[in-house]
Design an enzyme around this catalytic site. Structure first.
Site, PDB file in Angstrom:
ATOM      1  CE  LYS A  44      -2.185  -1.104   3.844  1.00 20.81           C
ATOM      2  NZ  LYS A  44      -1.674  -2.476   4.039  1.00 20.81           N
ATOM      3  CG  ASN A  83      -2.373   3.364   7.396  1.00 20.01           C
ATOM      4  OD1 ASN A  83      -2.885   3.816   8.405  1.00 20.01           O
ATOM      5  ND2 ASN A  83      -2.287   2.080   7.174  1.00 20.01           N
ATOM      6  CG  HIS A 121      -4.198  -6.776  10.353  1.00 24.00           C
ATOM      7  ND1 HIS A 121      -3.185  -6.530  11.259  1.00 24.00           N
ATOM      8  CD2 HIS A 121      -3.852  -6.139   9.197  1.00 24.00           C
ATOM      9  CE1 HIS A 121      -2.278  -5.745  10.671  1.00 24.00           C
ATOM     10  NE2 HIS A 121      -2.650  -5.519   9.429  1.00 24.00           N
TER      11      HIS A 121
END
Length: 468
Positions: A123, A146, A193
């Site tokens: 990303k 982010n 996650h």
């Protein structure tokens, strides 16, 4: 300036990188703000004092109880949906937003559109490539979300932007129900996650939210069918197109690679017959397969926004990767030493290992519930040797015994930071000229180091000592 929050009681869940700016912005908009935070350490107390000086109420060490009269919760992205605070909010009918949702709703009229990127890996690199391409086209832009500039600062600050390159995690997307991007990409999907999301299906669904309401293009990875499935399931605006990227020759409505050239068969006239040359593979730094995929995804989003082909080439040439992402540290005695400390999960390590023909692999750390059989089985033919470090190294050792029993393995039974120097020395002993010693741990770093940056720095320092 928005009057939506005037007089509202907003509870901000969590201090830190997103909570403090959110509290300040909401307070400035006239909201009555209460911040709740699990911890009460020195940093939290300092942040609390700063906010209390502004007139914000802060409650440290008690984040499970819903403050009375709360109209809205704005949460830090990492807070799990299962926390008692959110259960209480659901029972009381109180909505929960993340900082991304708040930023989206605070955009002014004629706000810069968002080109959004998510995925398990790649990303940050893709968003920074995209921002470089947009700048090469003469556009006012920033890498946000982010990374880089905070989204709240980007939408509420005085700096004006033409378009924003936005990195979004699955956590952020979970808490951003009304986000609607100009165009978006899901780079890949692999288990990560899952302790937060509860299941792979839930994780994928949160990633897929990035496609909801897209206006121009939903960019997906041809090699990862799960990303295309998310496009099929998305509710998009009329006329929005599915655009694939591939390391092979592209079909119509795809970007791909032909004879070392990145080409576009999506944003050209008569795409059934025509293709536009964008850049050379050599323009991508570094030209590892997964990084070429990142470049194609960035190019697809930029082209969806109308960027000319020359800007794609110029932007990729100008791009410099962040530290600890397949970074070449040095050559010592004919062996290349490469730092990919950012490869903190198996999917990232798989991509890193695939970039080299013969590897001495330094791996290990905190597994975060991962399994390593598929990774080891796929990489076995490339492995000259393996050096294992970290708390969960036995899991990798067991996978190596099952799938690569002939590969020599050095198991370092230590988790102190000095272990990296010994690991590099052992890797040097195993390596032959032409090999690559690759730090791609496939694990998190916190068992031995503060973060993956410190782990990569320790590797680079150890390599420099070899060559001294």
């Amino acid at each position: 300036m928005s009057t939506e929050f005037q007089g509202k009681h907003v509870t901000v869940a969590g201090l830190g990188v997103s909570g403090v700016p959110a509290a300040k912005v909401l307070h400035g908009l006239g909201a009555r703000v209460t911040v709740v935070n699990d911890g009460a350490d020195e940093r939290a107390r300092a942040q609390a004092a700063e906010l209390e000086a502004l007139g914000v109420t802060v409650r440290l060490g008690d984040a499970d109880t819903l403050p009375e009269g709360t109209d809205l919760i704005v949460t830090a992205p990492g807070w799990k949906p299962t926390k008692p605070l959110f259960t209480a909010a659901a029972e009381a009918g109180v909505p929960v937003w993340g900082d991304v949702e708040l930023a989206w709703r605070l955009r002014g009229e004629n706000a810069a559109p968002w080109l959004a990127v998510t995925g398990t890996n790649g990303k940050t690199t893709t968003v920074r490539m995209l921002a470089s391409i947009l700048r090469a086209a003469g556009l006012r832009t920033a890498a946000v979300g982010n990374i880089g500039v905070s989204l709240l600062d980007a939408v509420t600050g005085e700096q004006e932007y033409d378009v924003l390159a936005v990195e979004l995690s699955s956590y952020q997307l979970h808490w951003a129900p009304s986000l609607r991007a100009h165009s978006a990409a899901v780079l890949n999907l692999a288990p990560d996650h899952l302790d937060w999301h509860g299941s792979m299906d839930a994780y994928a669904a949160d990633k897929g939210r990035v496609y909801e309401g897209n206006q121009v293009a939903c960019v997906y990875n041809v090699a990862d069918k799960a990303t295309e499935d998310l496009v099929r399931e998305a509710d998009v605006e009329e006329g929005c197109r599915a655009i694939g990227f591939t390391l092979g020759a592209p079909a119509p409505s795809q970007l791909g690679v032909v004879d070392g050239i990145l080409v576009d068969r999506a944003f050209v006239e008569n795409r059934q017959k025509n293709a536009q040359e964008l850049a050379e593979v050599a323009d991508v730094n570094p030209p590892a397969p997964h990084n070429i995929a990142n470049a194609l995804a960035a190019a697809a989003l930029a082209r969806a926004y109308g960027v000319p082909a020359a800007a794609v080439r110029d932007g990729l040439r100008a791009f410099t990767p962040d530290a600890h992402r397949i970074a070449h540290v040095a050559d010592v005695d004919g062996v290349a030493y490469v730092d990919d400390s950012k490869a903190t999960n198996t999917h990232a390590a798989e991509a890193s290992l695939a970039a080299y023909g013969s590897v001495v692999w330094i791996a290990g750390g905190l597994a975060k519930g991962a399994t390593f059989d598929e990774l080891v089985a796929g990489a076995a033919g490339r492995l000259r040797g393996v050096v294992l470090i970290g708390a969960d190294r036995a899991l990798i050792a067991e996978a190596l015994a099952r799938h690569a029993p002939e590969v020599p393995v050095v198991d370092l039974d230590r988790t102190d930071t000095g272990a990296m120097l010994q690991a590099v020395q052992e890797a040097r002993r195993l390596a032959r000229p032409g090999d690559t010693v690759l730090l791609a741990p496939a694990c998190a770093s916190m068992d031995m180091f503060a973060n993956y940056n410190q782990r990569g720095d320790a590797f680079a320092q150890a390599v420099r000592e070899l060559g001294a």
